[in-house]
Design a protein around this motif. Structure first.
Motif, PDB file in Angstrom:
ATOM      1  N   GLY A  97       0.810  -1.194   0.000  1.00  0.00           N
ATOM      2  CA  GLY A  97       0.000   0.000   0.000  1.00  0.00           C
ATOM      3  C   GLY A  97       0.853   1.257   0.000  1.00  0.00           C
ATOM      4  O   GLY A  97       2.023   1.236  -0.390  1.00  0.00           O
ATOM      5  N   CYS A  98       0.263   2.349   0.447  1.00  0.00           N
ATOM      6  CA  CYS A  98       0.942   3.647   0.412  1.00  0.00           C
ATOM      7  C   CYS A  98       0.938   4.281   1.793  1.00  0.00           C
ATOM      8  O   CYS A  98       0.638   5.470   1.939  1.00  0.00           O
ATOM      9  CB  CYS A  98       0.250   4.571  -0.590  1.00  0.00           C
ATOM     10  SG  CYS A  98       0.353   4.004  -2.294  1.00  0.00           S
ATOM     11  N   ALA A  99       1.272   3.497   2.805  1.00  0.00           N
ATOM     12  CA  ALA A  99       1.231   4.010   4.167  1.00  0.00           C
ATOM     13  C   ALA A  99       2.189   5.180   4.356  1.00  0.00           C
ATOM     14  O   ALA A  99       1.853   6.183   4.991  1.00  0.00           O
ATOM     15  CB  ALA A  99       1.558   2.893   5.160  1.00  0.00           C
ATOM     16  N   THR A 100       3.399   5.063   3.813  1.00  0.00           N
ATOM     17  CA  THR A 100       4.380   6.125   3.986  1.00  0.00           C
ATOM     18  C   THR A 100       3.879   7.439   3.425  1.00  0.00           C
ATOM     19  O   THR A 100       3.984   8.494   4.056  1.00  0.00           O
ATOM     20  CB  THR A 100       5.702   5.733   3.310  1.00  0.00           C
ATOM     21  OG1 THR A 100       6.221   4.570   3.945  1.00  0.00           O
ATOM     22  CG2 THR A 100       6.711   6.851   3.410  1.00  0.00           C
ATOM     23  N   THR A 101       3.311   7.380   2.209  1.00  0.00           N
ATOM     24  CA  THR A 101       2.804   8.590   1.578  1.00  0.00           C
ATOM     25  C   THR A 101       1.686   9.204   2.391  1.00  0.00           C
ATOM     26  O   THR A 101       1.643  10.419   2.603  1.00  0.00           O
ATOM     27  CB  THR A 101       2.293   8.264   0.158  1.00  0.00           C
ATOM     28  OG1 THR A 101       3.361   7.701  -0.601  1.00  0.00           O
ATOM     29  CG2 THR A 101       1.786   9.510  -0.529  1.00  0.00           C
ATOM     30  N   VAL A 102       0.760   8.390   2.879  1.00  0.00           N
ATOM     31  CA  VAL A 102      -0.363   8.895   3.665  1.00  0.00           C
ATOM     32  C   VAL A 102       0.122   9.510   4.966  1.00  0.00           C
ATOM     33  O   VAL A 102      -0.343  10.584   5.382  1.00  0.00           O
ATOM     34  CB  VAL A 102      -1.375   7.763   3.932  1.00  0.00           C
ATOM     35  CG1 VAL A 102      -2.488   8.238   4.862  1.00  0.00           C
ATOM     36  CG2 VAL A 102      -1.967   7.254   2.627  1.00  0.00           C
ATOM     37  N   LEU A 103       1.087   8.861   5.627  1.00  0.00           N
ATOM     38  CA  LEU A 103       1.579   9.368   6.900  1.00  0.00           C
ATOM     39  C   LEU A 103       2.333  10.679   6.724  1.00  0.00           C
ATOM     40  O   LEU A 103       2.170  11.613   7.522  1.00  0.00           O
ATOM     41  CB  LEU A 103       2.483   8.331   7.571  1.00  0.00           C
ATOM     42  CG  LEU A 103       1.826   7.009   7.976  1.00  0.00           C
ATOM     43  CD1 LEU A 103       2.796   6.164   8.773  1.00  0.00           C
ATOM     44  CD2 LEU A 103       0.566   7.245   8.770  1.00  0.00           C
ATOM     45  N   VAL A 104       3.169  10.774   5.710  1.00  0.00           N
ATOM     46  CA  VAL A 104       3.912  12.013   5.463  1.00  0.00           C
ATOM     47  C   VAL A 104       2.949  13.159   5.158  1.00  0.00           C
ATOM     48  O   VAL A 104       3.099  14.274   5.664  1.00  0.00           O
ATOM     49  CB  VAL A 104       4.912  11.817   4.310  1.00  0.00           C
ATOM     50  CG1 VAL A 104       5.527  13.146   3.898  1.00  0.00           C
ATOM     51  CG2 VAL A 104       6.012  10.856   4.721  1.00  0.00           C
ATOM     52  N   THR A 105       1.949  12.862   4.337  1.00  0.00           N
ATOM     53  CA  THR A 105       0.978  13.900   3.988  1.00  0.00           C
ATOM     54  C   THR A 105       0.185  14.340   5.214  1.00  0.00           C
ATOM     55  O   THR A 105      -0.018  15.541   5.440  1.00  0.00           O
ATOM     56  CB  THR A 105       0.022  13.394   2.902  1.00  0.00           C
ATOM     57  OG1 THR A 105       0.785  12.939   1.770  1.00  0.00           O
ATOM     58  CG2 THR A 105      -0.929  14.488   2.463  1.00  0.00           C
ATOM     59  N   GLY A 106      -0.258  13.378   6.024  1.00  0.00           N
ATOM     60  CA  GLY A 106      -1.007  13.725   7.229  1.00  0.00           C
ATOM     61  C   GLY A 106      -0.189  14.549   8.199  1.00  0.00           C
ATOM     62  O   GLY A 106      -0.683  15.512   8.794  1.00  0.00           O
ATOM     63  N   ALA A 107       1.086  14.198   8.372  1.00  0.00           N
ATOM     64  CA  ALA A 107       1.950  14.949   9.277  1.00  0.00           C
ATOM     65  C   ALA A 107       2.172  16.368   8.776  1.00  0.00           C
ATOM     66  O   ALA A 107       2.136  17.329   9.560  1.00  0.00           O
ATOM     67  CB  ALA A 107       3.291  14.227   9.430  1.00  0.00           C
ATOM     68  N   GLY A 108       2.385  16.511   7.473  1.00  0.00           N
ATOM     69  CA  GLY A 108       2.600  17.849   6.920  1.00  0.00           C
ATOM     70  C   GLY A 108       1.377  18.732   7.041  1.00  0.00           C
ATOM     71  O   GLY A 108       1.481  19.927   7.364  1.00  0.00           O
ATOM     72  N   ILE A 109       0.205  18.165   6.785  1.00  0.00           N
ATOM     73  CA  ILE A 109      -1.030  18.941   6.914  1.00  0.00           C
ATOM     74  C   ILE A 109      -1.252  19.334   8.375  1.00  0.00           C
ATOM     75  O   ILE A 109      -1.721  20.444   8.681  1.00  0.00           O
ATOM     76  CB  ILE A 109      -2.218  18.146   6.360  1.00  0.00           C
ATOM     77  CG1 ILE A 109      -2.053  17.927   4.854  1.00  0.00           C
ATOM     78  CG2 ILE A 109      -3.547  18.863   6.638  1.00  0.00           C
ATOM     79  CD1 ILE A 109      -3.116  17.044   4.244  1.00  0.00           C
ATOM     80  N   GLY A 110      -0.910  18.432   9.303  1.00  0.00           N
ATOM     81  CA  GLY A 110      -1.055  18.750  10.719  1.00  0.00           C
ATOM     82  C   GLY A 110      -0.208  19.937  11.134  1.00  0.00           C
ATOM     83  O   GLY A 110      -0.660  20.793  11.906  1.00  0.00           O
ATOM     84  N   GLU A 111       1.017  20.018  10.638  1.00  0.00           N
ATOM     85  CA  GLU A 111       1.870  21.160  10.959  1.00  0.00           C
ATOM     86  C   GLU A 111       1.282  22.457  10.447  1.00  0.00           C
ATOM     87  O   GLU A 111       1.382  23.499  11.108  1.00  0.00           O
ATOM     88  CB  GLU A 111       3.267  20.941  10.374  1.00  0.00           C
ATOM     89  CG  GLU A 111       4.069  19.865  11.073  1.00  0.00           C
ATOM     90  CD  GLU A 111       5.516  19.852  10.623  1.00  0.00           C
ATOM     91  OE1 GLU A 111       6.089  20.944  10.444  1.00  0.00           O
ATOM     92  OE2 GLU A 111       6.069  18.765  10.441  1.00  0.00           O
ATOM     93  N   MET A 112       0.655  22.419   9.285  1.00  0.00           N
ATOM     94  CA  MET A 112       0.034  23.626   8.742  1.00  0.00           C
ATOM     95  C   MET A 112      -1.188  24.040   9.548  1.00  0.00           C
ATOM     96  O   MET A 112      -1.320  25.178   9.991  1.00  0.00           O
ATOM     97  CB  MET A 112      -0.376  23.404   7.283  1.00  0.00           C
ATOM     98  CG  MET A 112       0.757  23.314   6.301  1.00  0.00           C
ATOM     99  SD  MET A 112       0.156  23.328   4.611  1.00  0.00           S
ATOM    100  CE  MET A 112      -0.854  21.844   4.573  1.00  0.00           C
TER     101      MET A 112
END
Length: 493
Positions: free
Chosen positions: A413-428
């Motif tokens: 799957g794409c767990a890494t991509t989803v986690l990186v995106t979620g973390a970046g959006i959280g910082e914003m």
């Protein structure tokens, strides 16, 4: 490559301690200046995806790093000239693009060059992020203003008087004096804020400190014969212009393909390819739930990292603590220093503890630290101890969660991509949210938000454990695959 990540760290941590001086310089409110954080984080995500465009050849990668590091020096030099918050947000957006490009290119190139031996190099790489983030607040601290924030208007009227009162409230200065000054003529003040004049030196010093980094990249370009003016007699540092993993010998093909599969940045740049229907065909509902809950945990924890480093200085100088500006300037450095220390400590600990246990310790530690800070909110000593504690607990959350999630999904799957995106959006998002609440409700809301975010992170973690138990594919992956996954997860720290 290590030096360009020093530039990354230098650029990511200076906004926190200089926030109030920049707010005076741009005549803006706290919610308005919070858009500067948002623009930087948004463009950092865009820059990370853009960095994937330059991954094909060594020449493209090095020229991208040269341009990005030079842009960071230019940003530091231009910030003191920004007298409008929109202009400042645009300049920081440029810095975010450069930082995102550095993040992608430097990680990918080190993985390509050293392959299975890249874990140590990547650990040192991300240590330099913390080192740069530790240094920039220390550079800014001697130049932080202790004076009142006064707008550069001609004659203060009732509107400006209200603005002056609010400014003094945010800066934790004497209200009565500001009310007295609000009735006087301010025509003798210079056209630019006095608060912005001294902090300008800090930005120019950081620009000079960062300037050798693009020069180092330029030197590497010359050593690799990638400059038209460089002599062709020198031997190359690397054996080929393109160090793709698929060019390795057949006996290393399996390990290389695994490393290529597990390294996070290709997934990070292929965000839209992860959304293809073929990746979801026949997947149980727990497959989606694990992705979502893990991303929400990192949305909260990475968001707390961003908002705490951004606003802890503003919280400290506000009542009831009313810490001096010089002393409060050490808090962001303390926070990033213990994040760096935590990343080093987590390397041997991760070989003893399972990722799920490390995430549990991290999340519970964050909640307990915020609760202690809230209970002893009038104690300056607890603020410094709590800041160090938060840095330690937040430091290893991302790689531990990444390793745990990929282990559950057996690296599919794409767990890494989803986690990186979620973390970046959280910082914003959390930086914008806390900035608005801080302005409306006062400094006490800063710690209340931390407790709420920590409890939400713990709730999402419990849901992740529940969906893990419901997930049908519970067989463990081979030890070698686990180790490779752990190595790749460290790329993000």
């Amino acid at each position: 490559y290590w030096s360009v990540f020093f530039s990354f760290g230098l650029c990511i941590a200076f906004l926190g301690p200089t926030l109030l001086d920049l707010r005076c310089q741009t005549h803006s409110s706290l919610p308005q200046i919070s858009w500067v954080f948002f623009s930087q984080q948004l463009c950092l995500l865009l820059g990370s995806a853009l960095g994937g465009v330059f991954k094909r050849t060594l020449a493209q990668s090095l020229w991208a790093l040269f341009t990005s590091t030079l842009a960071i020096s230019l940003v530091f030099a231009i910030i003191p000239l920004c007298r409008d918050v929109q202009v400042l947000a645009s300049v920081m957006a440029l810095a975010g693009l450069a930082m995102g490009c550095i993040d992608t290119v430097a990680n990918m190139q080190l993985v390509r060059i050293y392959q299975k031996d890249s874990a140590v190099f990547l650990q040192v790489l991300h240590f330099f992020v913390g080192f740069g983030a530790l240094l920039s607040p220390l550079i800014a601290d001697p130049f932080l203003s202790e004076a009142n924030c006064l707008p550069a208007n001609g004659t203060a009227n009732s509107t400006s008087g209200s603005h002056l009162f609010h400014a003094s409230r945010v800066l934790g200065q004497h209200h009565a004096e500001v009310w007295r000054l609000s009735n006087q003529s301010l025509s003798k003040l210079p056209p630019q804020d006095r608060a912005g004049t001294r902090v300008s030196y800090a930005f120019w010093i950081m620009a000079l400190i960062n300037l050798p980094v693009p020069l180092a990249v330029l030197f590497l370009l010359s050593k690799e014969r990638l400059l038209a003016c460089c002599p062709q007699r020198r031997p190359l540092l690397l054996s080929a212009d393109e160090l793709a993993l698929e060019t390795q010998p057949p006996e290393k093909e399996d390990a290389s393909s695994l490393s290529s599969k597990f390294q996070p940045h290709p997934g990070h740049e292929d965000l839209f390819s992860c959304c293809q229907r073929k990746n979801f065909k026949g997947a149980p509902y727990s497959f989606f739930a694990i992705h979502i809950t893990a991303a929400l945990v990192l949305f909260m924890t990475d968001g707390m990292t961003g908002e705490y480093s951004a606003f802890v200085y503003s919280y400290a100088v506000e009542k009831p603590l009313s810490v001096g500006h010089k002393v409060a300037g050490y808090l962001p450095s303390l926070f990033w220093g213990f994040i760096t220390l935590g990343r080093l400590i987590s390397i041997p600990i991760s070989s003893k503890l399972k990722p799920v246990t490390m995430v549990f310790i991290n999340v519970v530690g964050v909640v307990m630290t915020f609760l202690v800070l809230l209970v002893f909110s009038y104690n300056v000593a607890f603020l410094f101890v709590g800041t160090a504690s938060l840095g330690l607990f937040l430091s290893s959350t991302f790689p531990s969660m990444l390793a745990y999630t990929e282990d559950i999904l057996q690296y599919k799957g794409c767990a890494t991509t989803v986690l990186v995106t979620g973390a970046g959006i959280g910082e914003m998002v959390l930086q914008m949210l806390v900035g608005s609440i801080f302005q409306a409700q006062g400094s006490h809301s800063f710690l209340v938000c931390g407790v709420i975010f920590g409890c939400l992170a713990f709730t999402f973690y419990i849901l992740l454990l529940f969906f893990h138990r419901m997930h049908p594919e519970l067989s463990s992956v081979p030890t070698q695959d686990k180790a490779l996954g752990m190595e790749s997860s460290e790329c993000y720290q």
